[in-house]
Design a protein around this motif. Structure first.
Motif, mmCIF file in Angstrom:
data_model
loop_
_atom_site.group_PDB
_atom_site.id
_atom_site.type_symbol
_atom_site.label_atom_id
_atom_site.label_comp_id
_atom_site.label_asym_id
_atom_site.label_seq_id
_atom_site.Cartn_x
_atom_site.Cartn_y
_atom_site.Cartn_z
ATOM 1 N N ILE A 154 -49.652 -23.517 7.209
ATOM 2 C CA ILE A 154 -49.855 -24.968 7.158
ATOM 3 C C ILE A 154 -49.609 -25.582 8.534
ATOM 4 C CG2 ILE A 154 -48.994 -27.140 6.165
ATOM 5 C CD1 ILE A 154 -48.254 -25.484 3.631
ATOM 6 N N ARG A 164 -52.379 -27.727 10.501
ATOM 7 C CA ARG A 164 -52.183 -29.152 10.749
ATOM 8 C C ARG A 164 -51.928 -29.465 12.222
ATOM 9 N NH1 ARG A 164 -53.932 -32.804 7.891
ATOM 10 N NH2 ARG A 164 -52.156 -34.190 8.282
ATOM 11 N N LEU A 215 -48.991 -32.460 11.823
ATOM 12 C CA LEU A 215 -48.085 -32.034 10.763
ATOM 13 C C LEU A 215 -47.058 -33.117 10.437
ATOM 14 C CD1 LEU A 215 -47.154 -29.519 9.006
ATOM 15 C CD2 LEU A 215 -45.427 -29.172 10.793
ATOM 16 N N GLU A 271 -43.990 -34.010 4.846
ATOM 17 C CA GLU A 271 -44.532 -33.977 3.484
ATOM 18 C C GLU A 271 -45.497 -32.805 3.283
ATOM 19 O OE1 GLU A 271 -44.615 -36.621 5.453
ATOM 20 O OE2 GLU A 271 -43.185 -38.013 4.511
ATOM 21 N N ASP A 272 -46.134 -32.370 4.366
ATOM 22 C CA ASP A 272 -47.104 -31.276 4.271
ATOM 23 C C ASP A 272 -46.452 -29.956 3.879
ATOM 24 O OD1 ASP A 272 -49.128 -33.026 5.109
ATOM 25 O OD2 ASP A 272 -48.796 -32.544 7.233
#
Length: 334
Positions: free
Chosen positions: A250, A254, A258, A261-262
């Motif tokens: 992730i 991102r 980033l 919450e991601d």
């Protein structure tokens, strides 16, 4: 062994058990204190100040030796009632608090008014000096090797500890990469008055965590940790697992966009799943590079006794031996 830290905290050995989420319960803190070190209950593992008060009382039933409480001031998804936690600490008769994360400055008046000695965990010399300035009694100097949050300077202990010794007037313990007698002797040589161990204490019989956690630490090498949340400037060193790989995927996807919450699912609520349920792929949990030096799961007393016996041997036989050999060589030349 007497150092400024043993004298300050009234302990036999200059070994501190750092605060660890869902690890620093009364069982481990009492075992460390009973073995002559300084055990630490992790305050925020207890969901409410009332529960912390009960945990302090439970620890008092297990030891009559000094022990402390950790309070970590870090960004969390839910704000913590720190004044109420401090009240529970004060009313529980605790005289030693390990603070970590953000500066404890706003809480220092309450802590000092209660006669509490504060040791603040710092990842840089400048933060250590700030801790000294605001009235902390000691600091725990945390090198880049450490589990958890190593700061953003990436400074290893071979540089950080001597720099701290050059600048600080208050005593400090070395934290990060500490596992055995070699760690302690090296820390003392670089100016520390003791050492703080976290990951090493998880791999002990008394640590109240799932056996899967202890086995994972025992099996891991120094190459098996990962750094997460670097983009957020909230870097954390964790043990690699499937959940951590998901998190890193992730982060790569991102990039600079980033947000916390991601990665919520990979960092929030992970510790009970790992430490209690033994789900080793649940997500990110703090673990130091020191796993490469951990090869067994002893009792806390066995570990601390071994460290102190081996430290004396290293100092008296190995290190003094170098000087003795030099003296003999000089006499022969003369």
């Amino acid at each position: 062994m007497k150092t400024a830290i043993t004298e300050m905290f009234g302990i036999e050995h200059p070994i501190v058990q750092g605060g660890m989420h869902y690890v620093g319960f009364a069982e481990l803190a009492a075992a460390v204190s009973n073995a002559g070190g300084l055990g630490i209950i992790t305050g925020l593992t207890q969901r409410t100040p009332e529960l912390l008060a009960k945990e302090i009382a439970r620890c008092r039933d297990m030891t009559n030796k000094p022990f402390g409480v950790n309070l970590t001031f870090l960004p969390t998804f839910n704000a913590q009632p720190y004044p109420e936690y401090i009240a529970a600490i004060r009313e529980g008769g605790i005289k030693i608090v390990e603070t970590a994360g953000r500066s404890p400055e706003q809480y220092m008046p309450a802590l000092k008014a209660a006669g509490i000695k504060v040791i603040h965990k710092c990842t840089s010399v400048r933060h250590s000096l700030k801790a000294e300035q605001i009235g902390c009694d000691a600091v725990s100097v945390d090198g880049f090797e450490c589990g958890g949050h190593p700061g953003e300077d990436d400074m290893p202990n071979m540089i950080l500890l001597p720099r701290a010794a050059e600048e600080l007037k208050i005593p400090f313990v070395a934290s990060g990469g500490m596992a055995d007698a070699r760690s302690l002797v090296a820390a003392l040589a670089m100016g520390a008055a003791g050492m703080n161990m976290g990951t090493r204490f998880i791999a002990t019989k008394e640590a109240p965590v799932h056996d899967n956690v202890k086995k994972a630490i025992d099996a891991a090498s120094e190459l098996d940790t990962r750094l997460v949340m670097r983009t957020l400037r909230n870097t954390e060193r964790v043990l690699k697992n499937a959940g951590v790989e998901r998190l890193l995927d992730i982060e790569r996807e991102r990039g600079s966009k980033l947000k916390i919450e991601d990665i919520h699912d990979e960092v929030a609520g992970v510790y009970p799943k790992v430490m209690i349920d033994g789900d080793m792929d649940a997500g990110a949990w703090s673990c130091g590079m020191v796993v490469g030096l951990i090869h067994d799961i002893p009792t806390v007393k066995e570990l601390i006794d071994r460290i102190m016996v081996d430290a004396a041997r290293i100092i008296r036989a190995r290190l003094t031996g170098f000087l003795d050999a030099e003296s003999k060589a000089t006499r022969k030349v003369a």
